[in-house]
Design a protein around this motif. Sequence first.
Motif, PDB file in Angstrom:
ATOM      1  N   VAL A  57      40.799  34.797  40.863  1.00 57.36           N
ATOM      2  CA  VAL A  57      41.583  36.026  40.784  1.00 57.36           C
ATOM      3  C   VAL A  57      40.871  37.120  41.584  1.00 57.36           C
ATOM      4  O   VAL A  57      39.682  36.993  41.890  1.00 57.36           O
ATOM      5  CB  VAL A  57      41.787  36.483  39.311  1.00 57.36           C
ATOM      6  CG1 VAL A  57      42.609  35.463  38.521  1.00 57.36           C
ATOM      7  CG2 VAL A  57      40.453  36.738  38.619  1.00 57.36           C
TER       8      VAL A  57
ATOM      9  N   ASN B 169      49.296  41.091  37.859  1.00 54.86           N
ATOM     10  CA  ASN B 169      49.640  39.817  37.222  1.00 54.86           C
ATOM     11  C   ASN B 169      48.402  38.992  36.861  1.00 54.86           C
ATOM     12  O   ASN B 169      48.453  37.766  36.812  1.00 54.86           O
ATOM     13  CB  ASN B 169      50.578  39.008  38.127  1.00 54.86           C
ATOM     14  CG  ASN B 169      51.553  38.165  37.349  1.00 54.86           C
ATOM     15  OD1 ASN B 169      51.997  38.550  36.272  1.00 54.86           O
ATOM     16  ND2 ASN B 169      51.902  37.013  37.882  1.00 54.86           N
ATOM     17  N   GLU B 170      47.264  39.682  36.598  1.00 57.16           N
ATOM     18  CA  GLU B 170      46.026  38.977  36.260  1.00 57.16           C
ATOM     19  C   GLU B 170      45.064  39.893  35.517  1.00 57.16           C
ATOM     20  O   GLU B 170      45.245  41.103  35.468  1.00 57.16           O
ATOM     21  CB  GLU B 170      45.349  38.443  37.521  1.00 57.16           C
ATOM     22  CG  GLU B 170      44.872  39.536  38.462  1.00 57.16           C
ATOM     23  CD  GLU B 170      44.230  39.002  39.732  1.00 57.16           C
ATOM     24  OE1 GLU B 170      44.741  38.016  40.304  1.00 57.16           O
ATOM     25  OE2 GLU B 170      43.212  39.581  40.147  1.00 57.16           O
TER      26      GLU B 170
ATOM     27  N   GLN C  50      51.275  34.571  32.380  1.00 59.13           N
ATOM     28  CA  GLN C  50      52.305  33.530  32.313  1.00 59.13           C
ATOM     29  C   GLN C  50      53.628  34.132  31.849  1.00 59.13           C
ATOM     30  O   GLN C  50      54.681  33.795  32.369  1.00 59.13           O
ATOM     31  CB  GLN C  50      51.861  32.418  31.359  1.00 59.13           C
ATOM     32  CG  GLN C  50      52.865  31.309  31.236  1.00 59.13           C
ATOM     33  CD  GLN C  50      52.256  29.969  31.510  1.00 59.13           C
ATOM     34  OE1 GLN C  50      51.201  29.853  32.115  1.00 59.13           O
ATOM     35  NE2 GLN C  50      52.909  28.929  31.061  1.00 59.13           N
TER      36      GLN C  50
ATOM     37  N   CYS D 255      42.174  34.978  34.392  1.00 61.93           N
ATOM     38  CA  CYS D 255      43.512  34.654  33.900  1.00 61.93           C
ATOM     39  C   CYS D 255      44.634  35.203  34.759  1.00 61.93           C
ATOM     40  O   CYS D 255      44.502  36.267  35.362  1.00 61.93           O
ATOM     41  CB  CYS D 255      43.679  35.235  32.498  1.00 61.93           C
ATOM     42  SG  CYS D 255      42.483  34.670  31.290  1.00 61.93           S
ATOM     43  N   LYS D 256      45.760  34.485  34.764  1.00 61.88           N
ATOM     44  CA  LYS D 256      47.017  34.919  35.383  1.00 61.88           C
ATOM     45  C   LYS D 256      48.049  35.079  34.266  1.00 61.88           C
ATOM     46  O   LYS D 256      48.085  34.272  33.329  1.00 61.88           O
ATOM     47  CB  LYS D 256      47.538  33.880  36.374  1.00 61.88           C
ATOM     48  CG  LYS D 256      46.831  33.872  37.696  1.00 61.88           C
ATOM     49  CD  LYS D 256      47.360  34.964  38.592  1.00 61.88           C
ATOM     50  CE  LYS D 256      46.789  34.824  39.998  1.00 61.88           C
ATOM     51  NZ  LYS D 256      47.013  35.993  40.807  1.00 61.88           N
TER      52      LYS D 256
END
Length: 192
Positions: A107, A65-66, A124, A121-122
């Motif tokens: 992260v 998820n990243e 969304q 980043c994650k």
Amino acid sequence: MSKLNFKGSVMLNPAPVVLVTSKSLSGKINIFTVAWISTVCTKEPIIAMGIRPERLSYKYITESNECVINLPTTSMVKIVDYCGVVSGKKEDKIKHFNLELNKGVKVDTPSLEKSPIALECKVQSITPLGTHDLFLFKVLNVKIDENLLDSKNKICFDKANLICYSHGEYYGLTSKSLGSFGYSIKKKSKRK
């Protein structure tokens, strides 16, 4: 000016080109090249990216998820090209180029030490579209090489020697500005 009509096609060029690092749940790191990427929101900071489901990085990003979006320089163009055509399923591209990784701050996925700018980043959201799925990523942290900051801590992207991609070709970006935001409507100051 005479223009020809083509069938509907993705002809938005030039585009930024980035190296995306991702990490599987088992701890394996992969890197791949993406040119289908764009800023879509500033508050919250959101980036859109198109990724094919058959890519190894797709699997890693959906598992963890990243990811980290690394902005490459002109000196990295061979890495950019190679990571766009060689699958991580067949070769460890980080090992191939002996790339040094930098631990993530927000992260678990590392960034590329060689990249002057890295966006942690994650995921969304993910929207299936066809050949690619649309990922929206929230930017949690940005790492900036301190050599890109001026005396007032302004980021000088022109010093980064970043590259872009246009219809199958890589180009360096010139450091000469054509104008700054709002320059077309600024009033000239009256001289006294």
